[in-house]
Scaffold this motif. Structure first.
Motif, PDB file in Angstrom:
ATOM      1  N   VAL A   1     -45.683  -0.507 113.557  1.00  0.00           N
ATOM      2  CA  VAL A   1     -46.185  -1.354 112.475  1.00  0.00           C
ATOM      3  C   VAL A   1     -47.580  -1.840 112.850  1.00  0.00           C
ATOM      4  O   VAL A   1     -47.784  -2.406 113.928  1.00  0.00           O
ATOM      5  CB  VAL A   1     -45.261  -2.570 112.224  1.00  0.00           C
ATOM      6  CG1 VAL A   1     -45.865  -3.485 111.157  1.00  0.00           C
ATOM      7  CG2 VAL A   1     -43.872  -2.103 111.808  1.00  0.00           C
TER       8      VAL A   1
ATOM      9  N   GLU B   1     -43.207  -4.330 105.085  1.00  0.00           N
ATOM     10  CA  GLU B   1     -42.776  -3.962 106.439  1.00  0.00           C
ATOM     11  C   GLU B   1     -41.250  -3.946 106.519  1.00  0.00           C
ATOM     12  O   GLU B   1     -40.651  -2.998 107.048  1.00  0.00           O
ATOM     13  CB  GLU B   1     -43.339  -4.954 107.457  1.00  0.00           C
ATOM     14  CG  GLU B   1     -42.864  -4.703 108.878  1.00  0.00           C
ATOM     15  CD  GLU B   1     -43.351  -5.755 109.860  1.00  0.00           C
ATOM     16  OE1 GLU B   1     -42.733  -5.894 110.933  1.00  0.00           O
ATOM     17  OE2 GLU B   1     -44.348  -6.447 109.568  1.00  0.00           O
TER      18      GLU B   1
ATOM     19  N   LYS C   1     -50.550  -4.300 111.521  1.00  0.00           N
ATOM     20  CA  LYS C   1     -50.958  -5.342 110.577  1.00  0.00           C
ATOM     21  C   LYS C   1     -52.426  -5.066 110.240  1.00  0.00           C
ATOM     22  O   LYS C   1     -53.323  -5.418 110.997  1.00  0.00           O
ATOM     23  CB  LYS C   1     -50.747  -6.720 111.183  1.00  0.00           C
ATOM     24  CG  LYS C   1     -49.274  -7.024 111.429  1.00  0.00           C
ATOM     25  CD  LYS C   1     -49.043  -8.471 111.743  1.00  0.00           C
ATOM     26  CE  LYS C   1     -47.618  -8.758 112.197  1.00  0.00           C
ATOM     27  NZ  LYS C   1     -46.567  -8.185 111.408  1.00  0.00           N
TER      28      LYS C   1
ATOM     29  N   SER D   1     -49.098  -2.659 107.311  1.00  0.00           N
ATOM     30  CA  SER D   1     -48.841  -3.880 106.557  1.00  0.00           C
ATOM     31  C   SER D   1     -50.161  -4.483 106.090  1.00  0.00           C
ATOM     32  O   SER D   1     -51.167  -4.420 106.801  1.00  0.00           O
ATOM     33  CB  SER D   1     -48.102  -4.875 107.459  1.00  0.00           C
ATOM     34  OG  SER D   1     -48.090  -6.157 106.887  1.00  0.00           O
TER      35      SER D   1
ATOM     36  N   GLY E   1     -54.279  -5.687 107.276  1.00  0.00           N
ATOM     37  CA  GLY E   1     -54.964  -6.376 106.185  1.00  0.00           C
ATOM     38  C   GLY E   1     -56.441  -6.582 106.433  1.00  0.00           C
ATOM     39  O   GLY E   1     -57.272  -6.346 105.547  1.00  0.00           O
TER      40      GLY E   1
ATOM     41  N   GLU F   1     -50.576  -7.563 105.822  1.00  0.00           N
ATOM     42  CA  GLU F   1     -50.696  -8.888 106.445  1.00  0.00           C
ATOM     43  C   GLU F   1     -52.051  -9.004 107.126  1.00  0.00           C
ATOM     44  O   GLU F   1     -52.531  -8.032 107.688  1.00  0.00           O
ATOM     45  CB  GLU F   1     -49.587  -9.078 107.482  1.00  0.00           C
ATOM     46  CG  GLU F   1     -48.194  -9.231 106.901  1.00  0.00           C
ATOM     47  CD  GLU F   1     -47.168  -9.385 108.008  1.00  0.00           C
ATOM     48  OE1 GLU F   1     -46.988 -10.520 108.459  1.00  0.00           O
ATOM     49  OE2 GLU F   1     -46.579  -8.372 108.412  1.00  0.00           O
ATOM     50  N   PRO F   2     -52.699 -10.167 107.092  1.00  0.00           N
ATOM     51  CA  PRO F   2     -52.224 -11.457 106.573  1.00  0.00           C
ATOM     52  C   PRO F   2     -52.562 -11.694 105.101  1.00  0.00           C
ATOM     53  O   PRO F   2     -52.382 -12.803 104.612  1.00  0.00           O
ATOM     54  CB  PRO F   2     -52.973 -12.454 107.461  1.00  0.00           C
ATOM     55  CG  PRO F   2     -54.290 -11.772 107.699  1.00  0.00           C
ATOM     56  CD  PRO F   2     -53.983 -10.302 107.797  1.00  0.00           C
TER      57      PRO F   2
ATOM     58  N   ASP G   1     -47.455 -10.997 102.460  1.00  0.00           N
ATOM     59  CA  ASP G   1     -46.373 -11.274 103.402  1.00  0.00           C
ATOM     60  C   ASP G   1     -45.884  -9.959 104.017  1.00  0.00           C
ATOM     61  O   ASP G   1     -46.497  -8.912 103.841  1.00  0.00           O
ATOM     62  CB  ASP G   1     -45.234 -12.044 102.723  1.00  0.00           C
ATOM     63  CG  ASP G   1     -44.627 -11.276 101.549  1.00  0.00           C
ATOM     64  OD1 ASP G   1     -44.746 -10.037 101.514  1.00  0.00           O
ATOM     65  OD2 ASP G   1     -44.022 -11.913 100.673  1.00  0.00           O
ATOM     66  N   ASN G   2     -44.749 -10.009 104.717  1.00  0.00           N
ATOM     67  CA  ASN G   2     -44.267  -8.822 105.431  1.00  0.00           C
ATOM     68  C   ASN G   2     -43.137  -8.094 104.693  1.00  0.00           C
ATOM     69  O   ASN G   2     -42.355  -7.378 105.308  1.00  0.00           O
ATOM     70  CB  ASN G   2     -43.804  -9.215 106.836  1.00  0.00           C
ATOM     71  CG  ASN G   2     -42.574 -10.113 106.812  1.00  0.00           C
ATOM     72  OD1 ASN G   2     -42.220 -10.667 105.783  1.00  0.00           O
ATOM     73  ND2 ASN G   2     -41.938 -10.259 107.962  1.00  0.00           N
TER      74      ASN G   2
END
Length: 198
Positions: A53, A36, A55, A26, A57, A28-29, A32-33
């Protein structure tokens, strides 16, 4: 599994003969998700029972900031493959599967694909390597993932307008020295969240 057409179709093809564990990165941040959610919906649709998953970013932003921008896509994919390798070890998996196809985007030229593959000692399988985009989209329609996958792609959000279509492994390894790549991979794996579906 990006949530796009390619990874959904690639996963479906391989799942016919293998047990698949999904891995989604993903943005993120930074975003958005939504990607995902798409990836998890695709996993359920085609019968994948577990998806990790990450995150990622901040890791992609670090690559974009510290390294030569024209190699962003090769470097970010090498990072993803390194994370996939570590999760594969946890899951006792023997291969990594991607949705890459030849020359659809800059990172998918022969030299760039080769340098991405060198990020792992595991077998890396690309079921869609010689498919064209129309074939992949038709396949997605046939397996019922087209409606989930359609929509704008955001995977190139941090990438350059003119990425390198060729890369030298020596230069790529020098660029990776600008990052604490081992720590990035370790942290990404430790913070990965596993979603399971019955």
């Amino acid at each position: 599994m990006s949530g796009g057409f390619d990874s959904a179709v690639s996963s479906y093809i391989v799942k016919e003969n293998f047990n698949i564990i999904g891995l989604h990165f993903s943005l993120e941040p930074i975003t958005d998700n939504q990607t995902e959610k798409k990836s998890l919906e695709i996993a359920k649709k085609i019968g994948i029972e577990k998806v990790y998953v990450v995150k990622a970013g901040k890791y992609f932003a670090e690559i974009s900031k510290k390294c030569n921008q024209k190699f962003y896509f090769v470097l970010s994919k090498r990072f993803m493959i390194k994370v996939a390798e570590e999760i594969a070890k946890i899951e006792n998996s023997k291969i990594i599967v991607t949705g890459e196809n030849l020359a659809h985007v800059s990172s998918q030229t022969l030299t760039n694909l080769s340098n991405i593959q060198r990020a792992t000692d595991l077998e890396l399988i690309r079921p869609l390597l010689c498919y064209d985009k129309n074939e992949i989209i038709d396949f997605a329609r046939n397996i019922g993932t087209f409606e989930i996958s359609k929509g704008p792609e955001i995977c190139d959000l941090l990438g350059p307008k003119h990425p390198a279509t060729k890369s030298d492994i020596k230069i790529i390894l020098e660029e990776e020295k600008k990052l604490n790549i081992n720590e990035m991979v370790k942290e990404a794996v430790e913070n990965a969240k596993a979603e399971s579906f019955s």
